[in-house]
Write a protein that holds these residues in place. Structure first.
Motif, PDB file in Angstrom:
ATOM      1  N   LEU A 206     -41.748 -89.586 152.425  1.00 50.68           N
ATOM      2  CA  LEU A 206     -41.154 -89.590 153.751  1.00 50.68           C
ATOM      3  C   LEU A 206     -39.642 -89.382 153.667  1.00 50.68           C
ATOM      4  O   LEU A 206     -39.067 -88.599 154.425  1.00 50.68           O
ATOM      5  N   ARG A 207     -39.001 -90.080 152.726  1.00 53.59           N
ATOM      6  CA  ARG A 207     -37.552 -89.922 152.542  1.00 53.59           C
ATOM      7  C   ARG A 207     -37.210 -88.503 152.102  1.00 53.59           C
ATOM      8  O   ARG A 207     -36.283 -87.878 152.632  1.00 53.59           O
TER       9      ARG A 207
ATOM     10  N   ARG B 224     -35.107 -82.975 153.160  1.00 54.14           N
ATOM     11  CA  ARG B 224     -35.346 -81.532 153.069  1.00 54.14           C
ATOM     12  C   ARG B 224     -35.354 -80.887 154.449  1.00 54.14           C
ATOM     13  O   ARG B 224     -34.841 -79.781 154.621  1.00 54.14           O
ATOM     14  N   ASN B 225     -35.943 -81.595 155.418  1.00 55.30           N
ATOM     15  CA  ASN B 225     -35.972 -81.078 156.773  1.00 55.30           C
ATOM     16  C   ASN B 225     -34.557 -80.908 157.316  1.00 55.30           C
ATOM     17  O   ASN B 225     -34.230 -79.883 157.925  1.00 55.30           O
ATOM     18  N   ALA B 226     -33.704 -81.887 157.077  1.00 50.03           N
ATOM     19  CA  ALA B 226     -32.313 -81.808 157.545  1.00 50.03           C
ATOM     20  C   ALA B 226     -31.584 -80.655 156.873  1.00 50.03           C
ATOM     21  O   ALA B 226     -30.827 -79.917 157.514  1.00 50.03           O
TER      22      ALA B 226
ATOM     23  N   ARG C 174     -29.283 -75.068 157.294  1.00 48.55           N
ATOM     24  CA  ARG C 174     -29.161 -73.685 156.816  1.00 48.55           C
ATOM     25  C   ARG C 174     -29.559 -72.695 157.905  1.00 48.55           C
ATOM     26  O   ARG C 174     -28.906 -71.674 158.096  1.00 48.55           O
ATOM     27  N   LYS C 175     -30.635 -72.981 158.621  1.00 50.79           N
ATOM     28  CA  LYS C 175     -31.062 -72.081 159.688  1.00 50.79           C
ATOM     29  C   LYS C 175     -30.053 -72.071 160.829  1.00 50.79           C
ATOM     30  O   LYS C 175     -29.782 -71.029 161.429  1.00 50.79           O
TER      31      LYS C 175
END
Length: 91
Positions: A11-12, A17-19, A24-25
């Motif tokens: 979860l961490r 990684r999501n952030a 970047r996007k």
């Protein structure tokens, strides 16, 4: 909520990684919008080309690293190139 230690770690990691991916996007969107804004305001040809180069460089990097699909990166580069070339012919 995760019940196991490994699930908590996943979860961490997933949140980090999501952030990172979103940042970047978001940066890429800003670079693409910057090129469009410069063209809309009839900016200097050199300014537009510099913004174009940085956007293409970022597209290449994100495509190779698989943050976006490589075909999407290629498609966006093609669209951007057409836009800048049409601006260069007018200027």
């Amino acid at each position: 909520m995760p019940l196991h230690k490994s699930a908590e770690k996943r979860l961490r990691q997933s949140a980090r990684r999501n952030a990172r991916n979103r940042a970047r996007k978001f940066e890429l969107k800003g670079l693409l919008k910057n090129v469009q804004k410069l063209i809309d305001t009839n900016a200097d040809k050199g300014e537009v080309e510099a913004a174009y180069r940085s956007a293409v460089q970022k597209l290449d990097r994100l495509g190779v690293k698989r943050y976006i699909h490589p075909n999407k990166a290629s498609r966006k580069k093609s669209q951007l190139t057409k836009l800048v070339n049409s601006y260069s012919e007018k200027a």
